[in-house]
Scaffold this motif. Sequence first.
Motif, PDB file in Angstrom:
ATOM      1  N   THR A  89      -3.469  -8.307   1.933  1.00  0.00           N
ATOM      2  CA  THR A  89      -4.344  -8.493   0.773  1.00  0.00           C
ATOM      3  C   THR A  89      -5.208  -7.272   0.503  1.00  0.00           C
ATOM      4  OG1 THR A  89      -4.361 -10.883   1.123  1.00  0.00           O
ATOM      5  CG2 THR A  89      -6.104  -9.960  -0.264  1.00  0.00           C
ATOM      6  N   GLU A  90      -5.765  -6.670   1.538  1.00  0.00           N
ATOM      7  CA  GLU A  90      -6.661  -5.539   1.303  1.00  0.00           C
ATOM      8  C   GLU A  90      -5.941  -4.348   0.678  1.00  0.00           C
ATOM      9  OE1 GLU A  90     -10.264  -5.915   4.481  1.00  0.00           O
ATOM     10  OE2 GLU A  90      -8.383  -5.109   5.262  1.00  0.00           O
ATOM     11  N   THR A  91      -4.643  -4.240   0.882  1.00  0.00           N
ATOM     12  CA  THR A  91      -3.870  -3.139   0.314  1.00  0.00           C
ATOM     13  C   THR A  91      -3.284  -3.471  -1.052  1.00  0.00           C
ATOM     14  OG1 THR A  91      -3.279  -2.335   2.509  1.00  0.00           O
ATOM     15  CG2 THR A  91      -1.876  -1.635   0.692  1.00  0.00           C
ATOM     16  N   ALA A  92      -2.728  -4.677  -1.180  1.00  0.00           N
ATOM     17  CA  ALA A  92      -1.971  -5.006  -2.392  1.00  0.00           C
ATOM     18  C   ALA A  92      -2.571  -6.146  -3.200  1.00  0.00           C
ATOM     19  CB  ALA A  92      -0.527  -5.359  -2.016  1.00  0.00           C
TER      20      ALA A  92
ATOM     21  N   GLY B 260       1.969  -2.116  -3.310  1.00  0.00           N
ATOM     22  CA  GLY B 260       0.742  -1.646  -3.927  1.00  0.00           C
ATOM     23  C   GLY B 260       0.928  -0.428  -4.808  1.00  0.00           C
ATOM     24  N   PHE B 261       2.150   0.078  -4.885  1.00  0.00           N
ATOM     25  CA  PHE B 261       2.440   1.185  -5.796  1.00  0.00           C
ATOM     26  C   PHE B 261       3.562   0.862  -6.774  1.00  0.00           C
ATOM     27  CE2 PHE B 261       5.094   4.803  -6.970  1.00  0.00           C
ATOM     28  CZ  PHE B 261       4.167   5.553  -7.692  1.00  0.00           C
ATOM     29  N   TYR B 262       4.704   0.416  -6.253  1.00  0.00           N
ATOM     30  CA  TYR B 262       5.869   0.204  -7.121  1.00  0.00           C
ATOM     31  C   TYR B 262       5.736  -1.110  -7.889  1.00  0.00           C
ATOM     32  CZ  TYR B 262       8.373   4.024  -4.815  1.00  0.00           C
ATOM     33  OH  TYR B 262       8.761   5.248  -4.345  1.00  0.00           O
ATOM     34  N   PRO B 263       5.804  -1.059  -9.225  1.00  0.00           N
ATOM     35  CA  PRO B 263       5.707  -2.307  -9.997  1.00  0.00           C
ATOM     36  C   PRO B 263       6.879  -3.245  -9.768  1.00  0.00           C
ATOM     37  CG  PRO B 263       6.261  -0.446 -11.422  1.00  0.00           C
ATOM     38  CD  PRO B 263       5.925   0.134 -10.084  1.00  0.00           C
ATOM     39  N   SER B 264       7.977  -2.747  -9.189  1.00  0.00           N
ATOM     40  CA  SER B 264       9.150  -3.587  -8.955  1.00  0.00           C
ATOM     41  C   SER B 264       9.066  -4.356  -7.644  1.00  0.00           C
ATOM     42  CB  SER B 264      10.418  -2.720  -8.926  1.00  0.00           C
ATOM     43  OG  SER B 264      10.339  -1.777  -7.866  1.00  0.00           O
ATOM     44  N   VAL B 265       8.203  -3.936  -6.721  1.00  0.00           N
ATOM     45  CA  VAL B 265       8.217  -4.474  -5.359  1.00  0.00           C
ATOM     46  C   VAL B 265       7.197  -5.590  -5.199  1.00  0.00           C
ATOM     47  CG1 VAL B 265       7.833  -3.961  -2.910  1.00  0.00           C
ATOM     48  CG2 VAL B 265       9.069  -2.321  -4.355  1.00  0.00           C
ATOM     49  N   TYR B 266       7.640  -6.702  -4.644  1.00  0.00           N
ATOM     50  CA  TYR B 266       6.770  -7.832  -4.324  1.00  0.00           C
ATOM     51  C   TYR B 266       6.879  -8.136  -2.837  1.00  0.00           C
ATOM     52  CZ  TYR B 266       6.461  -8.536  -9.344  1.00  0.00           C
ATOM     53  OH  TYR B 266       6.230  -8.359 -10.683  1.00  0.00           O
ATOM     54  N   ILE B 267       5.792  -8.639  -2.280  1.00  0.00           N
ATOM     55  CA  ILE B 267       5.740  -8.954  -0.858  1.00  0.00           C
ATOM     56  C   ILE B 267       6.294 -10.357  -0.650  1.00  0.00           C
ATOM     57  CG2 ILE B 267       4.242  -9.157   1.153  1.00  0.00           C
ATOM     58  CD1 ILE B 267       2.156  -7.506  -0.481  1.00  0.00           C
ATOM     59  N   GLY B 268       7.376 -10.442   0.078  1.00  0.00           N
ATOM     60  CA  GLY B 268       7.936 -11.751   0.378  1.00  0.00           C
ATOM     61  C   GLY B 268       7.044 -12.517   1.336  1.00  0.00           C
ATOM     62  N   ALA B 269       6.966 -13.817   1.161  1.00  0.00           N
ATOM     63  CA  ALA B 269       6.131 -14.658   2.018  1.00  0.00           C
ATOM     64  C   ALA B 269       6.592 -14.550   3.465  1.00  0.00           C
ATOM     65  CB  ALA B 269       6.224 -16.114   1.559  1.00  0.00           C
ATOM     66  N   PRO B 270       5.681 -14.767   4.416  1.00  0.00           N
ATOM     67  CA  PRO B 270       6.101 -14.787   5.818  1.00  0.00           C
ATOM     68  C   PRO B 270       7.122 -15.907   6.023  1.00  0.00           C
ATOM     69  CG  PRO B 270       3.882 -15.674   5.592  1.00  0.00           C
ATOM     70  CD  PRO B 270       4.250 -15.080   4.271  1.00  0.00           C
TER      71      PRO B 270
ATOM     72  N   PHE C 166      -0.803 -12.778   8.082  1.00  0.00           N
ATOM     73  CA  PHE C 166      -0.108 -12.163   6.962  1.00  0.00           C
ATOM     74  C   PHE C 166      -1.064 -11.904   5.800  1.00  0.00           C
ATOM     75  CE2 PHE C 166       1.701 -13.136   2.782  1.00  0.00           C
ATOM     76  CZ  PHE C 166       2.658 -12.132   2.656  1.00  0.00           C
ATOM     77  N   ARG C 167      -1.854 -12.898   5.440  1.00  0.00           N
ATOM     78  CA  ARG C 167      -2.793 -12.716   4.332  1.00  0.00           C
ATOM     79  C   ARG C 167      -3.754 -11.556   4.622  1.00  0.00           C
ATOM     80  NH1 ARG C 167      -0.904 -13.825   0.155  1.00  0.00           N
ATOM     81  NH2 ARG C 167      -0.365 -15.934  -0.421  1.00  0.00           N
TER      82      ARG C 167
END
Length: 475
Positions: free
Chosen positions: A407-410, A379-389, A402-403
């Motif tokens: 979701t509420e943060t990112a 939710g801050f770094y443009p390089s970071v993505y959340i990997g699927a569970p 997981f969702r």
Amino acid sequence: MTDLLTTSPSGAERTTVGDDRLFPVDAHTRGLARDLYESVADLPIISPHGHVPAALLRKDHPFEDPTELLLSSDHYVTRLLHANGVSYDDLRPADGRPAGRRAWDLLAAHWHEFAGTASGYWLERTFEQVFGLTEELGSDSAGRLYTAIESRLAEPAFRPRALFDAFRIDVLATTDDPLDDLADHAALRDDASFRGRVLPTFRPDRYLDPESPSFAADVARLHEATGAPMTFAGYRAALEARRAYFIDHGAVSADHGIADLLVVDLGDQAAAFYDRAVGGSLSSGEARAFRGHMLLEMGRMSARDGLVMTIHPGVRRNHSSATFERFGADTGNDIPITTRFTDEIRPLLEEIGLLPDVHLVLFSVDETVYSREIAPLAGFYPSVYIGAPWWFLDAPDAGLRFRSAVTETAGFYRHSGFIDDTRAFLSIPARHDMSRRLDASFLARLVVEGRVRPAAARRIIHDLTDTMPREVFKL
């Protein structure tokens, strides 16, 4: 799939799109979920991380043994059978013999123990979706189902390439040793009769870990293959050369599976650590620091060459020494451990986290870390993505948790898209179908609660299914 899904062996008409599996219980929300799901049910499958070998598709040999195909090679299945008293000698014979009907009959006898599990759901869906078999597996039906599957496997429509097309797979990534010649990938790429993309993935773990039993031999082979001198500078150059080779063969990502996450900058000490690592004289703490430094080096290389960097820590491999010694790795006895990201990955993000075109995909098997650390980082770094569970969390209830956790943060757009991470080729459609149903269910609830507009939900589920995995993995 199309024709493979429309009829059962008896000829009775059946449909996969019209059923309500995994949808909410109340009728109104269920109807919204069904509509959302149907809007993406027929989209192609994008599988940017998995373990199906390219040779399976290049050779295109018929599958022969239902047990080897559906049971023995799937450690999700074998681990639970083992837990319920079945010997691995009957499931994966150490002498290499096929497990055969004996193992199938054991699965049938224990099938009731898979109720409510993700592996039971996927396997049952595979029976239905791929083979058109709706009879429940059990001791009384085991022979009939085995014979039915065995006979279908002899048909041209059930060879690997035909199934690849029937599954509507657009992109399939494999996981490959850095010294693999990638000949199978090249052959598929140059074969005009083969549709779809099969991409290699650079997986260097064994070349970065001084505590790997084969580390010194592996590094020596790396230097020999690339002609790089046996120095730390040569070691880095050799890894960069192999990454370039993978990129030339279509690779889009480098995958890093580690027990514990740590990023360390050893600076000028790295060369001395390398010399001692090759010589086998590092302490356990020093070996951990060297791994942490090489993870930083891999991030630096991704910033230069553009490979997506996927990191999945948090699994204690081969927890049962006796099982590993007798049957080898990937036999279902890898167990999750507590994982942390915020401080541990900060040195990497300090260097490359804000650079353009850097993509870091962070996975975890510790689901507490998704809401606490991974989602805030994404939710801050443009390089970071959340990997699927993944692994123990790629399951219906865990997927919905997981969702809710991220979701509420990112939001929805810091997400990798679904990752099937499987060796079980025939289960790929069932796994992706499950993910689409879960996303439809989650979005339907948000629509009913007035938190997402219906038009936005339709766009989001399409983007989660297709747009995001293409963008995150630079496809």
